[in-house]
Design an enzyme around this catalytic site. Structure first.
Site, PDB file in Angstrom:
ATOM      1  N   HIS A 108       8.082  -3.970  -0.636  1.00 26.54           N
ATOM      2  CA  HIS A 108       7.699  -2.527  -0.342  1.00 26.54           C
ATOM      3  C   HIS A 108       8.598  -1.676  -1.254  1.00 26.54           C
ATOM      4  CE1 HIS A 108       5.672   0.388   2.000  1.00 26.54           C
ATOM      5  NE2 HIS A 108       6.781   0.981   1.948  1.00 26.54           N
ATOM      6  N   GLU A 173      12.828  -3.914  -8.212  1.00 28.79           N
ATOM      7  CA  GLU A 173      11.997  -4.869  -7.570  1.00 28.79           C
ATOM      8  C   GLU A 173      12.188  -6.214  -8.188  1.00 28.79           C
ATOM      9  OE1 GLU A 173       7.859  -3.498  -6.959  1.00 28.79           O
ATOM     10  OE2 GLU A 173       8.508  -2.281  -5.267  1.00 28.79           O
TER      11      GLU A 173
HETATM   12  C1  GAR Z   1       4.830  -3.265  -5.767  1.00 27.71           C
HETATM   13  O1  GAR Z   1       5.571  -1.943  -6.393  1.00 27.71           O
HETATM   14  C2  GAR Z   1       5.072  -3.324  -4.308  1.00 27.71           C
HETATM   15  O2  GAR Z   1       6.280  -2.941  -4.084  1.00 27.71           O
HETATM   16  C3  GAR Z   1       3.773  -2.659  -3.815  1.00 27.71           C
HETATM   17  O3  GAR Z   1       2.848  -3.055  -4.816  1.00 27.71           O
HETATM   18  C4  GAR Z   1       3.215  -2.946  -6.049  1.00 27.71           C
HETATM   19  C5  GAR Z   1       2.837  -4.245  -6.697  1.00 27.71           C
HETATM   20  O4  GAR Z   1       2.997  -4.355  -8.271  1.00 27.71           O
HETATM   21  N1  GAR Z   1       3.694  -3.200  -2.606  1.00 27.71           N
HETATM   22  C6  GAR Z   1       3.270  -2.411  -1.681  1.00 27.71           C
HETATM   23  O5  GAR Z   1       3.230  -1.126  -1.737  1.00 27.71           O
HETATM   24  C7  GAR Z   1       3.124  -2.978  -0.340  1.00 27.71           C
HETATM   25  N2  GAR Z   1       3.020  -2.034   0.786  1.00 27.71           N
HETATM   26  P1  GAR Z   1       2.842  -5.422  -9.126  1.00 27.71           P
HETATM   27  O6  GAR Z   1       1.345  -5.884  -9.028  1.00 27.71           O
HETATM   28  O7  GAR Z   1       3.249  -4.816 -10.347  1.00 27.71           O
HETATM   29  O8  GAR Z   1       4.007  -6.362  -8.810  1.00 27.71           O
END
Ligand code: GAR
Length: 199
Positions: A108, A173
């Site tokens: 998250h 992340e």
């Molecule tokens: C990430 O930033 C993750 O933290 C968020 O979606 C993005 C996916 O990015 N998740 C949420 O907001 C869940 N509540 P990505 O597809 O480039 O990995």
């Protein structure tokens, strides 16, 4: 250990996980990349890496649980022992979560328990926090709530934009998610109540 990664969008976290599996840093196999969106760029990343993919259209199922039962069928078929949510923008049913208790991880883009939900970056900026950052946690029956595995602080500057802040959060992340997965796969994460300790 076989893991499955569930994505709905771009899949930059998936890419970081793929890279860490390929280098041997995460001693596991990505047995499946699954999406609820057949156009997710994450599926292209997986295919490019030679990983099996599956797109399930939620519209084809009457109830959330029916979709999740199909999901379970596919995970069982591949002996999946860890489910990694990487930008999977669909709520899982309590039925699914019970079946895989403490075997589902999520990332998250805020320091939980602050800024739950789908607008975490925007909400953090609007609130005026000075630090934010990603959280990796186990998934329980409540939204963005389960035991916290890892967090990383990212400073917010006075003139930050959503795009700039998102970029810096993403960068962190891509470090903490593979590390958390590695610890799980190596059996080094222990739960004590809602605390996750390394041991
Ligand atoms: C990430 O930033 C993750 O933290 C968020 O979606 C993005 C996916 O990015 N998740 C949420 O907001 C869940 N509540 P990505 O597809 O480039 O990995």
């Amino acid at each position: 250990m076989n893991i499955a990664v569930l994505c709905s969008g771009s899949g930059t976290n998936l890419q970081a996980i793929i890279d860490n599996v390929k280098s041997g840093h995460i001693p596991a196999k990505i047995a499946l990349v699954l999406s609820d969106n057949k156009n997710a760029f994450a599926l292209k990343r997986a295919k490019k890496a030679g990983i099996e993919t599956l797109a399930l259209n939620p519209e084809g199922y009457n109830a959330r649980e029916d979709f999740d039962k199909e999901l379970i069928k596919n995970l069982k078929k591949r002996n999946v022992e860890l489910i990694v949510l990487a930008g999977f923008m669909r709520l899982l049913s309590p039925y699914f979560i019970k079946k895989y208790k403490n075997k589902i991880m999520n990332i998250h883009p805020a320091l939980l328990p602050s800024f739950k939900g789908t607008r975490a970056i925007k909400d953090a900026l609007q609130y005026g926090v000075k630090v934010t950052g990603p959280t990796v946690h186990f998934v329980d029956e409540h939204l963005d709530h389960g035991p916290i595995i890892a967090q990383k602080c990212v400073e917010v500057s006075d003139n930050d934009t959503e795009e700039a802040l998102l970029g810096r959060v993403h960068k962190e992340e891509h470090n903490i998610y593979p590390e958390a997965i590695k610890l799980f796969v190596e059996g080094k994460l222990k739960l004590k109540g809602r605390k996750v300790v390394r041991g």
